[in-house]
Design an enzyme around this catalytic site. Sequence first.
Site, PDB file in Angstrom:
ATOM      1  N   HIS A 103       0.857  -1.247  -0.067  1.00  0.00           N
ATOM      2  CA  HIS A 103      -0.048   0.216   0.080  1.00  0.00           C
ATOM      3  C   HIS A 103       0.734   1.288  -0.057  1.00  0.00           C
ATOM      4  O   HIS A 103       2.064   1.161   0.329  1.00  0.00           O
ATOM      5  CB  HIS A 103      -0.710  -0.082   1.259  1.00  0.00           C
ATOM      6  CG  HIS A 103      -0.082   0.050   2.547  1.00  0.00           C
ATOM      7  ND1 HIS A 103       0.424   1.146   2.946  1.00  0.00           N
ATOM      8  CD2 HIS A 103       0.039  -1.159   3.379  1.00  0.00           C
ATOM      9  CE1 HIS A 103       0.925   0.847   4.328  1.00  0.00           C
ATOM     10  NE2 HIS A 103       0.843  -0.429   4.301  1.00  0.00           N
ATOM     11  N   GLU A 149      -2.195  -7.037   7.659  1.00  0.00           N
ATOM     12  CA  GLU A 149      -1.085  -6.856   8.219  1.00  0.00           C
ATOM     13  C   GLU A 149      -0.768  -7.580   9.516  1.00  0.00           C
ATOM     14  O   GLU A 149      -1.830  -8.180   9.988  1.00  0.00           O
ATOM     15  CB  GLU A 149      -0.724  -5.514   8.772  1.00  0.00           C
ATOM     16  CG  GLU A 149       0.719  -5.193   9.169  1.00  0.00           C
ATOM     17  CD  GLU A 149       1.917  -5.727   8.465  1.00  0.00           C
ATOM     18  OE1 GLU A 149       2.097  -6.941   8.208  1.00  0.00           O
ATOM     19  OE2 GLU A 149       2.399  -4.780   7.755  1.00  0.00           O
TER      20      GLU A 149
END
EC number: 3.1.3.3
Length: 238
Positions: free
Chosen positions: A32, A107
């Site tokens: 990202h 994550e």
Amino acid sequence: MGHEWIDAEKEFKWSEDVKVESKVTEIVLVRHGETTWNAAGRIQGQIESELNEVGQKQAGAIAERLGKEARPVAVYSSDLKRAKDTALMIAKTCFCPEVTEVPDLKERHVGSLQGLYWTEGAEKEPEAYSAFFSSQNDLEIPGGGESFDQLCDRSMNALEKIAKKHKGKRVIVVTHGGVLRAIYLRITQASSAGKLLNASVNVVHLRDKKWIIDSWSDVSHLSSVGFLQRGFDGDAKP
């Protein structure tokens, strides 16, 4: 937006000049764009953090790049907003009608380290800090965190499901530094994954049931935008 696995292969017709070799499944892994917490040196884990101005530009740059390359049959993303926002920009330029969220691409949960600054982790949460950098891969991080093995297992399982769904095709997956590190180390069995940079392009191939790293940590598309040089490095203490 649901979390089910969606077969997007029927959405597109491939021209002869952009096909991935039929026996090879290509997955383009993207970290990202930069967030406010990335810039501040703050540990995100599974806590939400917005793309900052640089991160928005990075997402735009990577979307422009991927939009000029072979068209993917699908775009997948972690269900965390920083990844989804990056993925939505990519999907638009790649003419993909939707982004499929996959929670297992989120994550790593880093326990009581989440929300702290990297510079204060060792002092405020020494046990969790030590566990994060430990070479004992089955050691869970105190405070509800995952072990590295747990992260590797769910990351690779997600990748395998996507590859199985789109055999012989090209797919884009937007995820996080920790997940990318887990995938790289599981595939290569290397001792270090190096720095994992925001909005980097990392390409893996699945051929004859074997994963191969095709290219890694490519940020050539960010030359006019810039990026944090320190990136994510789970192998070295800051």
